[in-house]
Motif scaffolding. Structure first.
Motif, PDB file in Angstrom:
ATOM      1  N   HIS A 167       0.851  -1.194   0.000  1.00 56.97           N
ATOM      2  CA  HIS A 167       0.000   0.000   0.000  1.00 56.97           C
ATOM      3  C   HIS A 167       0.886   1.242   0.000  1.00 56.97           C
ATOM      4  O   HIS A 167       1.928   1.260   0.656  1.00 56.97           O
ATOM      5  N   THR A 168       0.476   2.262  -0.712  1.00 58.94           N
ATOM      6  CA  THR A 168       1.205   3.528  -0.714  1.00 58.94           C
ATOM      7  C   THR A 168       0.229   4.689  -0.845  1.00 58.94           C
ATOM      8  O   THR A 168      -0.786   4.589  -1.560  1.00 58.94           O
ATOM      9  N   LEU A 169       0.524   5.760  -0.137  1.00 56.62           N
ATOM     10  CA  LEU A 169      -0.300   6.964  -0.188  1.00 56.62           C
ATOM     11  C   LEU A 169       0.201   7.840  -1.331  1.00 56.62           C
ATOM     12  O   LEU A 169       1.352   8.297  -1.318  1.00 56.62           O
ATOM     13  N   LEU A 170      -0.635   8.057  -2.342  1.00 61.25           N
ATOM     14  CA  LEU A 170      -0.222   8.785  -3.533  1.00 61.25           C
ATOM     15  C   LEU A 170      -0.035  10.271  -3.231  1.00 61.25           C
ATOM     16  O   LEU A 170      -0.730  10.854  -2.395  1.00 61.25           O
ATOM     17  N   ASP A 171       0.893  10.883  -3.951  1.00 67.78           N
ATOM     18  CA  ASP A 171       1.191  12.312  -3.774  1.00 67.78           C
ATOM     19  C   ASP A 171       0.298  13.175  -4.662  1.00 67.78           C
ATOM     20  O   ASP A 171       0.767  14.067  -5.370  1.00 67.78           O
ATOM     21  N   LEU A 186      -3.126   3.639  -2.914  1.00 67.78           N
ATOM     22  CA  LEU A 186      -2.958   2.670  -3.995  1.00 67.78           C
ATOM     23  C   LEU A 186      -2.503   1.342  -3.410  1.00 67.78           C
ATOM     24  O   LEU A 186      -1.485   1.284  -2.724  1.00 67.78           O
ATOM     25  N   THR A 187      -3.284   0.299  -3.667  1.00 62.22           N
ATOM     26  CA  THR A 187      -2.916  -1.057  -3.258  1.00 62.22           C
ATOM     27  C   THR A 187      -2.563  -1.848  -4.503  1.00 62.22           C
ATOM     28  O   THR A 187      -3.341  -1.884  -5.460  1.00 62.22           O
ATOM     29  N   ILE A 188      -1.395  -2.463  -4.510  1.00 59.14           N
ATOM     30  CA  ILE A 188      -0.945  -3.214  -5.678  1.00 59.14           C
ATOM     31  C   ILE A 188      -0.636  -4.652  -5.280  1.00 59.14           C
ATOM     32  O   ILE A 188      -0.269  -4.929  -4.135  1.00 59.14           O
ATOM     33  N   ILE A 189      -0.812  -5.547  -6.235  1.00 57.05           N
ATOM     34  CA  ILE A 189      -0.405  -6.939  -6.111  1.00 57.05           C
ATOM     35  C   ILE A 189       0.714  -7.159  -7.118  1.00 57.05           C
ATOM     36  O   ILE A 189       0.507  -7.000  -8.325  1.00 57.05           O
ATOM     37  N   MET A 190       1.907  -7.499  -6.614  1.00 49.98           N
ATOM     38  CA  MET A 190       3.085  -7.599  -7.475  1.00 49.98           C
ATOM     39  C   MET A 190       3.620  -9.027  -7.465  1.00 49.98           C
ATOM     40  O   MET A 190       3.685  -9.670  -6.411  1.00 49.98           O
ATOM     41  N   TYR A 200      -4.388  -4.055  -9.011  1.00 43.18           N
ATOM     42  CA  TYR A 200      -4.291  -2.847  -8.183  1.00 43.18           C
ATOM     43  C   TYR A 200      -5.694  -2.406  -7.776  1.00 43.18           C
ATOM     44  O   TYR A 200      -6.695  -2.841  -8.350  1.00 43.18           O
ATOM     45  N   TYR A 201      -5.746  -1.520  -6.789  1.00 39.76           N
ATOM     46  CA  TYR A 201      -7.027  -0.988  -6.333  1.00 39.76           C
ATOM     47  C   TYR A 201      -6.783   0.383  -5.708  1.00 39.76           C
ATOM     48  O   TYR A 201      -5.848   0.571  -4.921  1.00 39.76           O
ATOM     49  N   LEU A 202      -7.622   1.339  -6.082  1.00 43.94           N
ATOM     50  CA  LEU A 202      -7.546   2.700  -5.548  1.00 43.94           C
ATOM     51  C   LEU A 202      -8.675   2.919  -4.563  1.00 43.94           C
ATOM     52  O   LEU A 202      -9.818   2.520  -4.810  1.00 43.94           O
ATOM     53  N   SER A 203      -8.340   3.577  -3.440  1.00 42.64           N
ATOM     54  CA  SER A 203      -9.352   3.830  -2.421  1.00 42.64           C
ATOM     55  C   SER A 203      -8.962   5.066  -1.626  1.00 42.64           C
ATOM     56  O   SER A 203      -7.778   5.378  -1.471  1.00 42.64           O
ATOM     57  N   LEU A 204      -9.979   5.766  -1.136  1.00 42.69           N
ATOM     58  CA  LEU A 204      -9.744   6.918  -0.271  1.00 42.69           C
ATOM     59  C   LEU A 204      -9.680   6.524   1.204  1.00 42.69           C
ATOM     60  O   LEU A 204      -9.420   7.357   2.055  1.00 42.69           O
ATOM     61  N   LYS A 205      -9.911   5.248   1.482  1.00 39.31           N
ATOM     62  CA  LYS A 205      -9.862   4.759   2.851  1.00 39.31           C
ATOM     63  C   LYS A 205      -8.479   4.217   3.165  1.00 39.31           C
ATOM     64  O   LYS A 205      -7.710   3.867   2.275  1.00 39.31           O
ATOM     65  N   ALA A 206      -8.192   4.157   4.456  1.00 40.87           N
ATOM     66  CA  ALA A 206      -6.901   3.636   4.893  1.00 40.87           C
ATOM     67  C   ALA A 206      -6.782   2.159   4.525  1.00 40.87           C
ATOM     68  O   ALA A 206      -7.788   1.456   4.407  1.00 40.87           O
ATOM     69  N   PRO A 207      -5.552   1.661   4.321  1.00 37.98           N
ATOM     70  CA  PRO A 207      -5.365   0.258   3.923  1.00 37.98           C
ATOM     71  C   PRO A 207      -5.967  -0.719   4.933  1.00 37.98           C
ATOM     72  O   PRO A 207      -5.891  -0.515   6.136  1.00 37.98           O
ATOM     73  N   LEU A 214      -9.828  -6.812  -2.614  1.00 36.76           N
ATOM     74  CA  LEU A 214     -10.312  -6.278  -3.891  1.00 36.76           C
ATOM     75  C   LEU A 214      -9.194  -6.228  -4.933  1.00 36.76           C
ATOM     76  O   LEU A 214      -9.428  -6.468  -6.125  1.00 36.76           O
ATOM     77  N   ALA A 215      -7.983  -5.903  -4.490  1.00 35.55           N
ATOM     78  CA  ALA A 215      -6.853  -5.908  -5.415  1.00 35.55           C
ATOM     79  C   ALA A 215      -6.547  -7.323  -5.896  1.00 35.55           C
ATOM     80  O   ALA A 215      -6.245  -7.547  -7.072  1.00 35.55           O
ATOM     81  N   LEU A 216      -6.653  -8.287  -4.989  1.00 31.37           N
ATOM     82  CA  LEU A 216      -6.445  -9.686  -5.369  1.00 31.37           C
ATOM     83  C   LEU A 216      -7.521 -10.150  -6.354  1.00 31.37           C
ATOM     84  O   LEU A 216      -7.230 -10.871  -7.315  1.00 31.37           O
ATOM     85  N   TYR A 217      -8.763  -9.731  -6.108  1.00 34.24           N
ATOM     86  CA  TYR A 217      -9.857 -10.106  -7.021  1.00 34.24           C
ATOM     87  C   TYR A 217      -9.610  -9.535  -8.408  1.00 34.24           C
ATOM     88  O   TYR A 217      -9.814 -10.209  -9.419  1.00 34.24           O
ATOM     89  N   GLN A 218      -9.156  -8.277  -8.443  1.00 31.87           N
ATOM     90  CA  GLN A 218      -8.879  -7.652  -9.724  1.00 31.87           C
ATOM     91  C   GLN A 218      -7.713  -8.342 -10.436  1.00 31.87           C
ATOM     92  O   GLN A 218      -7.666  -8.421 -11.665  1.00 31.87           O
ATOM     93  N   ALA A 219      -6.756  -8.890  -9.648  1.00 30.89           N
ATOM     94  CA  ALA A 219      -5.606  -9.578 -10.246  1.00 30.89           C
ATOM     95  C   ALA A 219      -5.975 -10.971 -10.724  1.00 30.89           C
ATOM     96  O   ALA A 219      -5.452 -11.449 -11.740  1.00 30.89           O
ATOM     97  N   ILE A 220      -6.893 -11.639  -9.988  1.00 31.51           N
ATOM     98  CA  ILE A 220      -7.214 -13.036 -10.306  1.00 31.51           C
ATOM     99  C   ILE A 220      -8.263 -13.161 -11.398  1.00 31.51           C
ATOM    100  O   ILE A 220      -8.167 -14.018 -12.276  1.00 31.51           O
ATOM    101  N   LYS A 221      -9.276 -12.300 -11.365  1.00 31.93           N
ATOM    102  CA  LYS A 221     -10.385 -12.468 -12.310  1.00 31.93           C
ATOM    103  C   LYS A 221      -9.902 -12.232 -13.743  1.00 31.93           C
ATOM    104  O   LYS A 221      -9.071 -11.361 -14.007  1.00 31.93           O
ATOM    105  N   PRO A 222     -10.410 -12.990 -14.694  1.00 29.08           N
ATOM    106  CA  PRO A 222      -9.996 -12.802 -16.084  1.00 29.08           C
ATOM    107  C   PRO A 222     -10.580 -11.515 -16.657  1.00 29.08           C
ATOM    108  O   PRO A 222     -11.700 -11.107 -16.329  1.00 29.08           O
TER     109      PRO A 222
END
Length: 277
Positions: A167-171, A186-190, A200-207, A214-222
């Protein structure tokens, strides 16, 4: 006889530069361009120093102008018992000052007829102690292991064997509502092997675990393209399978017809037919 057994290149660069500097000072004299008196007036060096450099150069060349390090450099000239007692006090007390330990060592040396160490010697003994040894003595084994023990880290041997989430807080600042602003997370799966971003997944909430899921779902789903490609491959495979069965069926019918044409007619059936006629 040359006392320098190691080559010139084995010396540190600073030592070699100093030797070159000394040579440049005495070079005009060696080339008979200036007298020793002129060099002394220009450089401000003593006559004894200039003549010493000249004699050393004539004897050993550029190596003769090297400054030999002291053999006792870095050593502390105190009795072994004094050094051991000082080390013991330094390891026993974490927050005790050097001045306090120095005073106690002076008392210890007075009672045991040892030469008392100076404050700077006690400080040097403290500085020479290994940070690992200090950490173990002052904070215990667990704290030492947490800081210095080697932790085994698994490494992937092929793609998609290990994924990492971060997770990283974008500038950047975005509008989150009327007169409200915020910085998105920004949450990323690498992929650990290829270092490529699988999702990856973008959110205004804390990690949290939700963002990671949700980031894992976005990475796994075709993706839509993957589904379309899979459908096209399946359709092509079905068409090829149907065409194959159709071809096999046609060849089987043709083979059956040929077999019937080549099969001889039974003689008994022929006799019955002629008798009836």
């Amino acid at each position: 006889m040359n006392k320098y057994k190691i080559p010139l290149t084995a010396y540190p660069e600073q030592v070699r530069e100093l030797a070159v500097h000394r040579y440049k000072v005495i070079e005009p004299y060696l080339l008979h361009e200036k007298t020793c008196k002129h060099i002394i007036e220009e450089t401000g060096l003593s006559e004894r120093t200039i003549w010493y450099w000249i004699s050393q150069y004539r004897m050993d060349g550029l190596k003769g102008l090297l400054r030999e390090p002291r053999k006792d450099k870095g050593s502390i000239r105190v009795a072994r018992e004094v050094k051991e007692q000082t080390t013991k006090l330094l390891l026993q007390h974490k927050k005790r000052s050097i001045a306090s330990i120095h005073r106690e060592m002076c008392t210890f040396c007075g009672l045991n007829n040892f030469a008392a160490p100076s404050y700077h010697q006690v400080y040097a003994i403290s500085k020479n102690l290994s940070p690992r040894l200090k950490k173990l003595a002052h904070d215990g084994m667990k704290s030492y292991q947490n800081k210095y023990d080697i932790v085994y880290r698994r490494e992937a041997s092929h793609p998609n064997e290990i994924w990492q989430a971060d997770h990283t807080l974008l500038d950047i600042v975005v509008a989150t509502g009327p007169n409200k602003q915020g910085r998105p997370w920004l949450t990323i799966i690498m992929d650990d092997y290829s270092r490529s971003i699988a999702g990856y997944y973008l959110s205004l909430k804390a990690p949290s675990s939700i963002q990671t899921a949700l980031a894992l779902y976005q990475a796994i789903k075709p993706s839509v393209d993957d589904i379309s490609k899979a459908r096209r491959k399946l359709s092509t495979a079905l068409k090829q399978e149907l065409q194959f069965h159709k071809t096999v069926s046609e060849e089987a019918i043709q083979l059956s017809q040929r077999t019937e044409e080549l099969t001889p007619v039974n003689s008994t059936s022929k006799l019955k037919r002629y008798t009836h006629e």
